[in-house]
Design a protein around this motif. Structure first.
Motif, PDB file in Angstrom:
ATOM      1  N   ALA A 106      10.998 -16.531   2.942  1.00 63.68           N
ATOM      2  CA  ALA A 106      10.207 -17.239   1.926  1.00 63.68           C
ATOM      3  C   ALA A 106      11.105 -17.941   0.919  1.00 63.68           C
ATOM      4  CB  ALA A 106       9.274 -16.263   1.217  1.00 63.68           C
ATOM      5  N   TRP A 107      12.178 -17.264   0.477  1.00 66.94           N
ATOM      6  CA  TRP A 107      13.052 -17.825  -0.555  1.00 66.94           C
ATOM      7  C   TRP A 107      14.492 -17.973  -0.073  1.00 66.94           C
ATOM      8  CZ3 TRP A 107      10.117 -20.047  -3.822  1.00 66.94           C
ATOM      9  CH2 TRP A 107       8.851 -19.523  -4.083  1.00 66.94           C
ATOM     10  N   HIS A 108      14.688 -17.938   1.246  1.00 65.48           N
ATOM     11  CA  HIS A 108      15.992 -18.159   1.879  1.00 65.48           C
ATOM     12  C   HIS A 108      17.066 -17.316   1.184  1.00 65.48           C
ATOM     13  CE1 HIS A 108      17.958 -20.616   4.979  1.00 65.48           C
ATOM     14  NE2 HIS A 108      19.054 -20.461   4.241  1.00 65.48           N
ATOM     15  N   SER A 109      16.785 -16.027   1.075  1.00 68.15           N
ATOM     16  CA  SER A 109      17.667 -15.104   0.375  1.00 68.15           C
ATOM     17  C   SER A 109      17.890 -13.860   1.219  1.00 68.15           C
ATOM     18  CB  SER A 109      17.056 -14.705  -0.976  1.00 68.15           C
ATOM     19  OG  SER A 109      16.742 -15.846  -1.751  1.00 68.15           O
ATOM     20  N   GLY A 135      -1.510 -22.209   2.615  1.00 68.39           N
ATOM     21  CA  GLY A 135      -0.328 -23.023   2.341  1.00 68.39           C
ATOM     22  C   GLY A 135       0.555 -23.193   3.567  1.00 68.39           C
ATOM     23  N   PRO A 136       0.882 -24.417   3.971  1.00 67.35           N
ATOM     24  CA  PRO A 136       1.766 -24.627   5.132  1.00 67.35           C
ATOM     25  C   PRO A 136       3.146 -24.011   4.946  1.00 67.35           C
ATOM     26  CG  PRO A 136       0.664 -26.682   4.509  1.00 67.35           C
ATOM     27  CD  PRO A 136       0.371 -25.692   3.432  1.00 67.35           C
ATOM     28  N   TRP A 137       3.539 -23.737   3.697  1.00 73.17           N
ATOM     29  CA  TRP A 137       4.825 -23.093   3.412  1.00 73.17           C
ATOM     30  C   TRP A 137       4.794 -21.594   3.704  1.00 73.17           C
ATOM     31  CZ3 TRP A 137       1.495 -25.205  -0.166  1.00 73.17           C
ATOM     32  CH2 TRP A 137       0.768 -24.286  -0.937  1.00 73.17           C
ATOM     33  N   GLN A 138       3.613 -21.045   3.933  1.00 71.71           N
ATOM     34  CA  GLN A 138       3.458 -19.606   4.068  1.00 71.71           C
ATOM     35  C   GLN A 138       3.808 -19.148   5.470  1.00 71.71           C
ATOM     36  OE1 GLN A 138       2.948 -16.432   1.680  1.00 71.71           O
ATOM     37  NE2 GLN A 138       2.376 -18.514   1.087  1.00 71.71           N
ATOM     38  N   ILE A 139       4.612 -18.084   5.573  1.00 70.35           N
ATOM     39  CA  ILE A 139       4.878 -17.481   6.880  1.00 70.35           C
ATOM     40  C   ILE A 139       3.554 -16.927   7.411  1.00 70.35           C
ATOM     41  CG2 ILE A 139       6.202 -15.727   8.126  1.00 70.35           C
ATOM     42  CD1 ILE A 139       8.168 -15.771   5.734  1.00 70.35           C
ATOM     43  N   GLY A 140       3.178 -17.319   8.607  1.00 67.41           N
ATOM     44  CA  GLY A 140       1.905 -16.875   9.163  1.00 67.41           C
ATOM     45  C   GLY A 140       0.713 -17.660   8.642  1.00 67.41           C
ATOM     46  N   HIS A 141       0.963 -18.871   8.151  1.00 71.21           N
ATOM     47  CA  HIS A 141      -0.104 -19.772   7.689  1.00 71.21           C
ATOM     48  C   HIS A 141      -1.253 -19.817   8.688  1.00 71.21           C
ATOM     49  CE1 HIS A 141      -2.091 -23.522   6.710  1.00 71.21           C
ATOM     50  NE2 HIS A 141      -1.629 -24.107   7.802  1.00 71.21           N
ATOM     51  N   ASN A 169       4.840 -15.339  -1.901  1.00 74.06           N
ATOM     52  CA  ASN A 169       5.280 -15.781  -0.585  1.00 74.06           C
ATOM     53  C   ASN A 169       6.106 -14.721   0.131  1.00 74.06           C
ATOM     54  OD1 ASN A 169       4.064 -18.177  -1.307  1.00 74.06           O
ATOM     55  ND2 ASN A 169       5.959 -19.319  -1.567  1.00 74.06           N
ATOM     56  N   PHE A 170       6.847 -13.922  -0.652  1.00 75.02           N
ATOM     57  CA  PHE A 170       7.707 -12.894  -0.077  1.00 75.02           C
ATOM     58  C   PHE A 170       6.933 -11.929   0.817  1.00 75.02           C
ATOM     59  CE2 PHE A 170       9.486  -8.576  -0.440  1.00 75.02           C
ATOM     60  CZ  PHE A 170      10.770  -8.768   0.065  1.00 75.02           C
ATOM     61  N   VAL A 171       5.689 -11.609   0.438  1.00 74.46           N
ATOM     62  CA  VAL A 171       4.965 -10.547   1.152  1.00 74.46           C
ATOM     63  C   VAL A 171       4.620 -10.940   2.580  1.00 74.46           C
ATOM     64  CG1 VAL A 171       2.558 -11.137   0.569  1.00 74.46           C
ATOM     65  CG2 VAL A 171       3.231  -8.740   0.813  1.00 74.46           C
ATOM     66  N   SER A 172       4.551 -12.238   2.877  1.00 74.23           N
ATOM     67  CA  SER A 172       4.088 -12.674   4.193  1.00 74.23           C
ATOM     68  C   SER A 172       5.113 -12.452   5.298  1.00 74.23           C
ATOM     69  CB  SER A 172       3.684 -14.154   4.147  1.00 74.23           C
ATOM     70  OG  SER A 172       2.522 -14.307   3.362  1.00 74.23           O
ATOM     71  N   GLY A 173       6.323 -12.008   4.952  1.00 73.44           N
ATOM     72  CA  GLY A 173       7.296 -11.608   5.956  1.00 73.44           C
ATOM     73  C   GLY A 173       7.842 -10.216   5.704  1.00 73.44           C
ATOM     74  N   ASN A 205       0.896  -7.576   3.834  1.00 79.24           N
ATOM     75  CA  ASN A 205       1.371  -8.692   4.646  1.00 79.24           C
ATOM     76  C   ASN A 205       0.330  -9.029   5.713  1.00 79.24           C
ATOM     77  OD1 ASN A 205       2.637 -10.404   6.460  1.00 79.24           O
ATOM     78  ND2 ASN A 205       4.453  -9.132   6.746  1.00 79.24           N
ATOM     79  N   LEU A 206      -0.357 -10.143   5.542  1.00 82.63           N
ATOM     80  CA  LEU A 206      -1.250 -10.655   6.588  1.00 82.63           C
ATOM     81  C   LEU A 206      -0.705 -11.957   7.161  1.00 82.63           C
ATOM     82  CD1 LEU A 206      -4.860  -9.870   5.289  1.00 82.63           C
ATOM     83  CD2 LEU A 206      -3.331  -8.485   6.688  1.00 82.63           C
TER      84      LEU A 206
END
Length: 507
Positions: A102-105, A182-188, A78-82, A132-133
């Motif tokens: 992605a992990w609020h960090s 995944g709806p959780w994904q940045i750029g879903h 998930n990290f890679v999407s941002g 990152n796509l």
């Protein structure tokens, strides 16, 4: 008191003429994501007693080599999407600090692309890079490819050289985004949106990097997703001719029924067959001469419903918080061994896989900041399979009794695979007894392999299948001799304890 014997033995026949395909070293990949303590205080901890001059923990490097890792997927997940890859290159005191949504960090970027490639060299593994796509696209993928792989004479390749990497990194394995359904994904994205983007990214990367690149399109995020199946079809209708793999992700957990948990390999087997059906349907529709394979680049036991530490929220943006640091039981290790057996059985179509993840985060290796590193239970079946699976994977004839899983019905008690290395003459049988309360007699016909002797018989099991390794005690339960295993007149016999993983080697 000894557990009761199953009245019906499991029977296996192995023959060198019946091979599924080669044992692929890429099956023994893992995953390092900028998530929790996987990177910081995981593989990287300047000042640690074992750290080298570049901050890499020497104890973790040693355990990574012992685990037998081939490839490592990076930086997500998930990290890679941002992620902006440029943030992690150049002088460390000039790298920007960013919020990781992605992990609020908080991401310090003290470890980045060049650093990770350096770590891979020291660990003896191959990097598998994700682009990152989610928030980015074609141009950024081309930029990072040029930075990594072009020898020199261009703006980005010369930037790499100024940053200390004179020679190209030569990365061939690339993931085109992560879990984009995944709806959780940045750029879903919708499948058509993602399929078009993946196709255009792959096409452009081929123009820059040629056919030496191995490109992975995102499959669905798991077999229970509503998108599964239709996602694979729609994505591959756009991207089939430009990619080499479709990804598969599957996590399993013990939700209370040990019998259901031990059926995980049975479920993975069905999932793989369904993916193959969707892929080959597209191939047929397109009348393509190419064959797209599976990169099972996230798999493991993950107890998501009983998270020990919640993901931060609100105004709390910590650096490298403790996240998803599952403690694994003996039963979890048996399941991991079974899942690896299943991946090997499908070596004709599963051409790569990544155990998620490597350190601290749902991982075989755990560390204490400033303190020791130790092996979780799941370390052992992975390391032994990686060390001894060689040559060809054999298609076994298996006749096994079943046990009843409350959720999944009748499940074969035996899960097994064998490999044969013609060069050394070795034959190795990996076997799991999924039954929770019954020992399983095993009879294997190996008469086709003349002149063999039983070199080693190991088992990983415990009277307490819920025992966990901890920092204080990581060695009370280890693989040990499988007593009573015998090879005589081409017939290998043994008794597999309940909830056990075993390896029997002939040579």
């Amino acid at each position: 008191m000894a557990p009761p014997l199953n009245p019906t033995p499991a029977r296996v026949t192995a023959h060198p003429a019946f091979a599924v395909g080669p044992v692929r070293r890429e099956t023994f990949g893992t995953f390092v994501e900028h998530l929790g303590r996987c990177v910081y205080t995981g593989i990287y901890e300047p000042g640690h007693p074992t750290a080298d001059d570049d901050g890499w923990r020497g104890d973790v490097l040693g355990l990574t080599r012992e685990l037998g890792v081939s490839t490592v997927r990076y930086p997500g997940g998930n990290f890679v999407s941002g992620y902006r890859w440029e943030d992690g290159i150049g002088p460390k005191d000039e790298r920007p600090v960013r919020l990781d949504l992605a992990w609020h960090s908080t991401e310090t970027n003290q470890v980045g692309l060049d650093d990770f490639v350096q770590w891979c060299g020291r660990a003896g593994v191959e990097p598998m890079m994700a682009v990152n796509l989610g928030t980015r696209g074609v141009q950024e993928a081309l930029d990072v490819l040029e930075y990594c792989n072009h020898p020199g004479g261009t703006a980005l390749s010369d930037l790499r050289r100024r940053n200390g990497a004179e020679e190209p990194h030569g990365i061939s394995f690339w993931c085109l985004g992560n879990e984009m359904d995944g709806p959780w994904q940045i750029g879903h994205k919708t499948p058509t949106e993602y399929g078009r983007l993946a196709a255009e990214t792959a096409r452009a990367m081929r123009m820059a990097g040629g056919d030496a690149l191995r490109l992975v399109a995102c499959g669905s995020s798991g077999p229970t997703m509503d998108t599964f199946g239709e996602w694979e079809r729609a994505v591959l209708m756009e991207a089939y001719e430009f990619v080499d793999y479709i990804s598969a992700h599957q996590y399993v957990e013990n939700r209370g029924s040990l019998e259901d948990h031990l059926a995980a390999g049975h479920l993975m087997d069905r999932f793989i067959r369904e993916i193959v059906a969707h892929v080959d349907h597209v191939r047929s529709v397109l009348r393509s001469a190419r064959e797209v394979h599976i990169s099972f680049d996230e798999w493991n036991v993950w107890h998501m419903s009983s998270r020990r530490t919640p993901v931060p929220s609100g105004s709390d943006w910590p650096e490298a918080p403790e996240l998803t640091e599952d403690l694994y039981t003996v039963a979890d290790a048996v399941v991991v061994g079974d899942l690896l057996i299943t991946l090997l059985r499908h070596t004709d179509r599963v051409h790569a896989a990544s155990l998620a993840q490597l350190v601290n985060v749902i991982a075989p290796i755990m560390t204490a900041p400033g303190g020791p590193a130790w092996k979780q239970t799941i370390f052992h079946p992975f390391a032994l399979t990686s060390a001894h699976a060689r040559g060809e994977v054999l298609q076994l004839a298996v006749d096994s009794p079943s046990y009843t899983s409350p959720q999944h019905g009748l499940v074969p008690a035996l899960s097994a695979v064998a490999t044969h290395d013609a060069d050394s003459g070795s034959v190795t049988l990996f076997a799991v007894n999924r039954a929770s309360d019954t020992a399983l007699p095993l009879e294997a016909d190996v008469s086709a392999f003349e002149g063999k002797r039983l070199v080693e018989a190991l088992v990983f099991a415990s009277d307490d299948p819920l025992w966990c390794a901890t920092q204080e005690d990581s060695s009370s339960v280890l693989p040990g001799p499988l007593e009573g295993a015998v090879l005589e007149d081409g017939r290998l016999t043994a008794v597999l304890p309940p909830v056990s993983w075993a390896m029997l080697r002939l040579g």
